[in-house]
Design a protein around this motif. Structure first.
Motif, PDB file in Angstrom:
ATOM      1  N   VAL A   1     -28.422   0.158  51.184  1.00 34.33           N
ATOM      2  CA  VAL A   1     -28.492   1.463  50.986  1.00 34.33           C
ATOM      3  C   VAL A   1     -29.477   1.817  52.344  1.00 34.33           C
ATOM      4  CG1 VAL A   1     -29.190   3.216  49.871  1.00 34.33           C
ATOM      5  CG2 VAL A   1     -28.165   1.313  48.577  1.00 34.33           C
ATOM      6  N   PHE A   2     -29.069   2.716  53.151  1.00 30.57           N
ATOM      7  CA  PHE A   2     -29.711   3.116  54.358  1.00 30.57           C
ATOM      8  C   PHE A   2     -30.518   4.222  54.196  1.00 30.57           C
ATOM      9  CE2 PHE A   2     -25.892   1.001  55.576  1.00 30.57           C
ATOM     10  CZ  PHE A   2     -26.250  -0.250  56.491  1.00 30.57           C
ATOM     11  N   GLN A   3     -31.629   4.459  55.092  1.00 28.97           N
ATOM     12  CA  GLN A   3     -32.443   5.376  54.952  1.00 28.97           C
ATOM     13  C   GLN A   3     -31.793   6.846  55.333  1.00 28.97           C
ATOM     14  OE1 GLN A   3     -35.740   4.953  57.925  1.00 28.97           O
ATOM     15  NE2 GLN A   3     -36.559   6.918  57.319  1.00 28.97           N
ATOM     16  N   SER A   4     -30.887   6.984  56.287  1.00 28.40           N
ATOM     17  CA  SER A   4     -30.106   8.055  56.497  1.00 28.40           C
ATOM     18  C   SER A   4     -28.659   7.946  55.828  1.00 28.40           C
ATOM     19  CB  SER A   4     -29.849   7.963  57.812  1.00 28.40           C
ATOM     20  OG  SER A   4     -28.948   6.524  58.415  1.00 28.40           O
ATOM     21  N   TYR A   5     -28.460   7.374  54.704  1.00 29.57           N
ATOM     22  CA  TYR A   5     -27.501   7.606  53.925  1.00 29.57           C
ATOM     23  C   TYR A   5     -26.291   6.883  54.472  1.00 29.57           C
ATOM     24  CZ  TYR A   5     -30.590  11.809  52.549  1.00 29.57           C
ATOM     25  OH  TYR A   5     -31.174  12.452  52.331  1.00 29.57           O
ATOM     26  N   ALA A   6     -26.087   7.178  55.828  1.00 30.63           N
ATOM     27  CA  ALA A   6     -24.918   6.690  56.499  1.00 30.63           C
ATOM     28  C   ALA A   6     -23.492   6.678  55.921  1.00 30.63           C
ATOM     29  CB  ALA A   6     -25.292   5.181  57.146  1.00 30.63           C
ATOM     30  N   LEU A   7     -23.238   7.909  55.167  1.00 33.17           N
ATOM     31  CA  LEU A   7     -21.870   8.163  54.651  1.00 33.17           C
ATOM     32  C   LEU A   7     -21.067   8.282  55.974  1.00 33.17           C
ATOM     33  CD1 LEU A   7     -22.659  10.043  51.611  1.00 33.17           C
ATOM     34  CD2 LEU A   7     -22.403   7.654  51.512  1.00 33.17           C
ATOM     35  N   TRP A   8     -19.736   7.806  55.780  1.00 33.12           N
ATOM     36  CA  TRP A   8     -18.740   8.333  56.800  1.00 33.12           C
ATOM     37  C   TRP A   8     -18.198   9.752  56.535  1.00 33.12           C
ATOM     38  CZ3 TRP A   8     -18.067   4.473  60.364  1.00 33.12           C
ATOM     39  CH2 TRP A   8     -18.331   3.175  59.827  1.00 33.12           C
TER      40      TRP A   8
ATOM     41  N   VAL B   1     -28.830  -6.634  46.785  1.00 32.50           N
ATOM     42  CA  VAL B   1     -28.734  -5.144  47.215  1.00 32.50           C
ATOM     43  C   VAL B   1     -30.312  -5.124  48.296  1.00 32.50           C
ATOM     44  CG1 VAL B   1     -28.360  -2.792  46.648  1.00 32.50           C
ATOM     45  CG2 VAL B   1     -27.846  -4.633  45.322  1.00 32.50           C
ATOM     46  N   LEU B   2     -30.025  -4.456  49.396  1.00 35.93           N
ATOM     47  CA  LEU B   2     -31.016  -4.228  50.181  1.00 35.93           C
ATOM     48  C   LEU B   2     -31.073  -2.692  50.188  1.00 35.93           C
ATOM     49  CD1 LEU B   2     -30.194  -6.456  53.123  1.00 35.93           C
ATOM     50  CD2 LEU B   2     -31.688  -6.942  51.236  1.00 35.93           C
ATOM     51  N   PHE B   3     -32.455  -2.129  50.284  1.00 32.26           N
ATOM     52  CA  PHE B   3     -32.679  -0.704  50.070  1.00 32.26           C
ATOM     53  C   PHE B   3     -33.579  -0.378  51.587  1.00 32.26           C
ATOM     54  CE2 PHE B   3     -31.742  -1.539  45.834  1.00 32.26           C
ATOM     55  CZ  PHE B   3     -30.838  -0.322  45.262  1.00 32.26           C
ATOM     56  N   ASP B   4     -33.024   0.416  52.529  1.00 33.57           N
ATOM     57  CA  ASP B   4     -34.181   0.542  53.616  1.00 33.57           C
ATOM     58  C   ASP B   4     -34.663   1.930  53.405  1.00 33.57           C
ATOM     59  OD1 ASP B   4     -35.604   0.480  55.704  1.00 33.57           O
ATOM     60  OD2 ASP B   4     -33.823   0.070  57.075  1.00 33.57           O
ATOM     61  N   GLU B   5     -35.872   2.303  52.923  1.00 26.16           N
ATOM     62  CA  GLU B   5     -36.665   3.418  52.712  1.00 26.16           C
ATOM     63  C   GLU B   5     -35.372   4.618  52.308  1.00 26.16           C
ATOM     64  OE1 GLU B   5     -39.775   4.274  54.895  1.00 26.16           O
ATOM     65  OE2 GLU B   5     -39.605   2.444  56.475  1.00 26.16           O
ATOM     66  N   PRO B   6     -34.728   4.266  51.134  1.00 26.36           N
ATOM     67  CA  PRO B   6     -33.738   5.252  50.727  1.00 26.36           C
ATOM     68  C   PRO B   6     -34.257   6.700  50.317  1.00 26.36           C
ATOM     69  CG  PRO B   6     -33.872   3.710  49.062  1.00 26.36           C
ATOM     70  CD  PRO B   6     -34.949   3.333  50.178  1.00 26.36           C
ATOM     71  N   LEU B   7     -35.305   6.725  50.142  1.00 31.83           N
ATOM     72  CA  LEU B   7     -36.000   7.994  49.384  1.00 31.83           C
ATOM     73  C   LEU B   7     -36.752   8.700  50.480  1.00 31.83           C
ATOM     74  CD1 LEU B   7     -37.372   6.544  46.241  1.00 31.83           C
ATOM     75  CD2 LEU B   7     -35.181   7.117  46.673  1.00 31.83           C
TER      76      LEU B   7
END
Ligand code: ADP
Ligand code: MG
Length: 387
Positions: free
Chosen positions: A87-94, A162-168
């Motif tokens: 889960v990325f900081q910038s959401y990174a949805l397509w 599951v890796l979360f990169d500053e998701p909030l």
């Protein structure tokens, strides 16, 4: 016991810049490990190495007995075969895919059968309250909804890790709390294994089963949130977890002396290398532990009173955030508004103030640029004081 997941000697350099420096990381099954460190210390690069989005120069990465990366033996399992959710900081949805297609994406690249994938997508969307949004596009969602969809995508394939990169960090304060407790609940219900990266100490304390404090590409410390909070092992850690007040001390005949010549008598504070008269040390404590008084009569028995002068104050509703100076050092505190409003409103910068703290709230460290201070820390038990 072997850990569920282990990285050893992980090294990633960009040119001459060593970003991940022989990093060791071990995570137990079901554990929620928080990786806490300042911006630029290599957190994102570490996660990208674990997922396979970056190739480290050296080290090993393994799940239980399965090695997915080995720099020496040239093993490098591609990202989509590592079964890691991210889960990325910038959401990174397509942007060109619906919510349904976005959540389904990890299943598609893993070539899961469509009928399985369909049910899993709906279930994952329901978990993050996005079941009604499946046919929308990311541009039709709020920031909080986008990040919840990204969380569903991170979990949908039931990854080993599951890796979360500053998701909030891109969410406003209210949404941040909402998504944070949702991630916490999902972890409690599903029991997945996670590494959650943040530079925010309150997030780290709220979510972590264990904290890994990162500094310059290495893990400086593993510890429980409670132990890190009470006994930070170095000044670096203390500063990072909210002990924002710093006093430079030198050893006098009867105790420690601040830069404004106030005496702090830390009884029995004979610690290696710090006992000699003239020795330098640095103390850290929290703004919450510094009190403002209308007069010296109000200083509680046993507290250390400091000479201070007012720098600034800011009204915050029930409180004022006040900055004072003791000699060369600025100290901050939070003062109750109803008690201190009248006096503060009348005071000009430079006005003399009375502040005090309990010496048990101080943590004292040797002054050491290399930050090898763990051994020299004073414990609360030997930090009793007389004023
Ligand atoms: N692709 C890259 N090329 C060159 N330098 C990079 C690259 N990615 C990251 N860095 C550098 O690595 C360091 C750590 O970056 P990063 O892992 O993003 O830190 P963090 O996530 O802790 O803020 C930074 O100095 C950054 O400039
Ligand atoms: Mg980062």
């Amino acid at each position: 016991m072997t850990s569920e997941f282990r990285a050893s000697g992980l090294t990633k350099t960009y040119g001459s810049n060593v970003v991940v420096d022989q990093l060791d990381l071990a995570i137990e099954e079901g554990e929620f490990l928080v990786l806490l460190g300042p911006s630029g210390c290599g957190k994102t690069t570490t996660l990208r190495c674990l997922t396979g989005l970056e190739t480290p120069q050296d080290g090993t990465i393994a799940f239980k007995d399965r090695t997915v990366f080995d720099g020496q033996r040239h093993v490098n399992v591609p990202a989509h075969k590592r079964n890691i959710g991210m889960v990325f900081q910038s959401y990174a949805l397509w942007p060109h895919m619906t919510v349904r297609k976005n959540i389904q994406y990890p299943l598609t690249v893993r070539k899961m059968r469509k009928d399985i994938a369909g049910g899993a997508v709906e279930a994952a969307a329901e978990m993050v309250d996005c079941g009604k949004l499946l046919d929308r596009y990311p541009s039709q969602l709020s920031g909080g909804q986008q990040q919840r969809v990204a969380v569903a995508r991170g979990l949908v394939a039931q990854p080993d890790l599951v890796l979360f990169d500053e998701p909030l960090s891109n969410l406003d304060a209210r949404l941040r709390d909402q998504v944070r407790s949702q991630i916490d609940q999902l972890h409690q219900n599903l029991g997945f294994t996670a590494v959650f990266v943040t530079h925010d100490q309150s997030e780290a304390f709220a979510l972590g089963d264990r904290l890994a404090i990162m500094k310059s590409g290495k893990i400086a410390l593993y510890d429980t949130p409670e132990h890190v909070f009470e006994n930070p092992a170095s000044e670096y850690v203390a500063a990072f977890i909210g002990m924002g007040n710093r006093l430079e001390l030198r050893r006098g005949h009867d105790g420690w002396i601040t830069s404004a010549n106030d005496l702090i008598d830390l009884r029995r504070s004979v610690i290696r290398g710090l006992a000699d008269e003239g020795a330098a040390a640095v103390a850290r404590f929290r703004p919450d532990d510094l009190m403002l008084h209308q007069s010296t009569d109000e200083v509680p028995a046993g507290n250390v009173a400091l000479h201070a002068e007012l720098v600034t104050y800011e009204y915050g509703g029930r409180h004022f955030d006040v900055t004072v100076k003791n000699g060369t050092e600025a100290l901050t505190l939070r003062a109750n508004a109803s008690e201190h409003s009248a006096a503060l409103r009348k005071s000009k910068p430079g006005a003399p103030m009375v502040v005090s703290f309990s010496p048990s709230t101080l943590r004292v460290f040797a002054v050491d640029e290399a930050d090898q201070t763990a051994a020299a820390q004073l414990t609360p038990e030997n930090a009793a004081v007389t004023v």
